[in-house]
Motif scaffolding. Structure first.
Motif, PDB file in Angstrom:
ATOM      1  N   LEU A  13       0.814  -1.226   0.000  1.00  0.00           N
ATOM      2  CA  LEU A  13       0.000   0.000   0.000  1.00  0.00           C
ATOM      3  C   LEU A  13       0.846   1.274   0.000  1.00  0.00           C
ATOM      4  N   ASP A  14       1.878   1.301   0.843  1.00  0.00           N
ATOM      5  CA  ASP A  14       2.629   2.536   1.058  1.00  0.00           C
ATOM      6  C   ASP A  14       3.938   2.634   0.289  1.00  0.00           C
ATOM      7  N   GLY A  15       4.395   1.523  -0.256  1.00  0.00           N
ATOM      8  CA  GLY A  15       5.611   1.540  -1.065  1.00  0.00           C
ATOM      9  C   GLY A  15       6.831   2.039  -0.314  1.00  0.00           C
ATOM     10  N   LEU A  16       7.585   2.922  -0.960  1.00  0.00           N
ATOM     11  CA  LEU A  16       8.839   3.420  -0.394  1.00  0.00           C
ATOM     12  C   LEU A  16       8.659   4.102   0.960  1.00  0.00           C
ATOM     13  N   ASP A  17       7.488   4.654   1.212  1.00  0.00           N
ATOM     14  CA  ASP A  17       7.251   5.312   2.500  1.00  0.00           C
ATOM     15  C   ASP A  17       7.271   4.320   3.659  1.00  0.00           C
ATOM     16  N   TYR A  18       7.046   3.059   3.381  1.00  0.00           N
ATOM     17  CA  TYR A  18       6.984   2.033   4.424  1.00  0.00           C
ATOM     18  C   TYR A  18       8.214   1.115   4.406  1.00  0.00           C
ATOM     19  N   LEU A  19       9.146   1.383   3.507  1.00  0.00           N
ATOM     20  CA  LEU A  19      10.271   0.484   3.292  1.00  0.00           C
ATOM     21  C   LEU A  19      11.110   0.255   4.549  1.00  0.00           C
ATOM     22  N   ASP A  20      11.465   1.314   5.252  1.00  0.00           N
ATOM     23  CA  ASP A  20      12.291   1.155   6.457  1.00  0.00           C
ATOM     24  C   ASP A  20      11.585   0.291   7.501  1.00  0.00           C
ATOM     25  N   ALA A  21      10.309   0.525   7.699  1.00  0.00           N
ATOM     26  CA  ALA A  21       9.546  -0.265   8.674  1.00  0.00           C
ATOM     27  C   ALA A  21       9.476  -1.722   8.228  1.00  0.00           C
ATOM     28  N   ALA A  22       9.248  -1.946   6.944  1.00  0.00           N
ATOM     29  CA  ALA A  22       9.161  -3.314   6.425  1.00  0.00           C
ATOM     30  C   ALA A  22      10.490  -4.041   6.597  1.00  0.00           C
ATOM     31  N   GLN A  23      11.590  -3.340   6.364  1.00  0.00           N
ATOM     32  CA  GLN A  23      12.902  -3.953   6.557  1.00  0.00           C
ATOM     33  C   GLN A  23      13.122  -4.307   8.025  1.00  0.00           C
ATOM     34  N   ALA A  24      12.639  -3.482   8.929  1.00  0.00           N
ATOM     35  CA  ALA A  24      12.745  -3.781  10.359  1.00  0.00           C
ATOM     36  C   ALA A  24      11.931  -5.035  10.703  1.00  0.00           C
ATOM     37  N   PHE A  25      10.772  -5.193  10.080  1.00  0.00           N
ATOM     38  CA  PHE A  25       9.970  -6.399  10.296  1.00  0.00           C
ATOM     39  C   PHE A  25      10.702  -7.640   9.787  1.00  0.00           C
ATOM     40  N   VAL A  26      11.416  -7.511   8.677  1.00  0.00           N
ATOM     41  CA  VAL A  26      12.187  -8.643   8.140  1.00  0.00           C
ATOM     42  C   VAL A  26      13.255  -9.053   9.145  1.00  0.00           C
ATOM     43  N   VAL A  27      14.001  -8.092   9.657  1.00  0.00           N
ATOM     44  CA  VAL A  27      15.072  -8.390  10.613  1.00  0.00           C
ATOM     45  C   VAL A  27      14.500  -9.017  11.882  1.00  0.00           C
ATOM     46  N   ALA A  28      13.461  -8.401  12.436  1.00  0.00           N
ATOM     47  CA  ALA A  28      12.852  -8.923  13.661  1.00  0.00           C
ATOM     48  C   ALA A  28      12.225 -10.297  13.430  1.00  0.00           C
ATOM     49  N   GLY A  29      11.585 -10.470  12.289  1.00  0.00           N
ATOM     50  CA  GLY A  29      10.972 -11.753  11.965  1.00  0.00           C
ATOM     51  C   GLY A  29      12.009 -12.851  11.858  1.00  0.00           C
ATOM     52  N   ARG A  30      13.120 -12.550  11.184  1.00  0.00           N
ATOM     53  CA  ARG A  30      14.204 -13.542  11.053  1.00  0.00           C
ATOM     54  C   ARG A  30      14.720 -13.964  12.422  1.00  0.00           C
ATOM     55  N   LYS A  31      14.987 -12.981  13.276  1.00  0.00           N
ATOM     56  CA  LYS A  31      15.526 -13.274  14.603  1.00  0.00           C
ATOM     57  C   LYS A  31      14.549 -14.108  15.418  1.00  0.00           C
ATOM     58  N   THR A  32      13.289 -13.728  15.405  1.00  0.00           N
ATOM     59  CA  THR A  32      12.268 -14.445  16.180  1.00  0.00           C
ATOM     60  C   THR A  32      12.107 -15.871  15.676  1.00  0.00           C
ATOM     61  N   ILE A  33      12.035 -16.029  14.374  1.00  0.00           N
ATOM     62  CA  ILE A  33      11.882 -17.366  13.785  1.00  0.00           C
ATOM     63  C   ILE A  33      13.103 -18.221  14.083  1.00  0.00           C
TER      64      ILE A  33
END
Length: 102
Positions: A64-84
Motif C-alpha cells: 500500500l505505502d511503497g517506499l514510504d513504508y520500506l524502512d519499517a518493512a525492513q525492520a519487520f524482516v530483521v525482527a521476523g528472522r531473529k524471532t523465527i
C-alpha cells in the motif's frame, strides 16, 4: 559498460526484495508453527502464527505505502528472522530431546 540505476529503480528492486523476504518468512513461520503443533509446543505454535500474521500485515502495508513504508518493512524482516531463528532453535531442541527419550 556500467549501468547506472536511478534511485527509483533501486527502490523498486529493494521493495521487491523486501516483499519476497516477508513472503518467505511468513511461510517459514507457518511451517514451523505446524511443526510446533505436532510436537505439542502450543505456545510456540501460537507465537509463530502471530509472527506470520504480523509479517503478512507488513507485506500488505508495504504494497500500500511503497517506499514510504520500506524502512519499517525492513525492520519487520530483521525482527521476523531473529524471532523465527530463536523459536526454530527451541523447537529443534524439543525434537532432539524427544528423539533421545524415544
Amino acid at each position: 559498460m556500467n549501468t547506472i540505476i536511478s534511485p527509483r529503480q533501486s527502490g523498486k528492486n529493494t521493495l521487491l526484495q523486501v516483499d519476497a523476504d516477508l513472503r518467505a518468512l511468513t511461510q517459514k513461520a507457518l511451517t514451523l508453527a505446524g511443526e510446533a503443533l505436532k510436537t505439542g509446543c502450543d505456545r510456540t505454535h501460537e507465537t509463530l502464527v502471530d509472527v506470520a500474521l504480523t509479517l503478512d500485515a507488513a507485506k500488505d502495508q508495504l504494497a500500500l505505502d511503497g517506499l514510504d513504508y520500506l524502512d519499517a518493512a525492513q525492520a519487520f524482516v530483521v525482527a521476523g528472522r531473529k524471532t523465527i531463528d530463536v523459536l526454530g532453535t527451541g523447537l529443534g531442541i524439543v525434537r532432539l530431546r524427544e528423539a533421545v527419550q524415544s
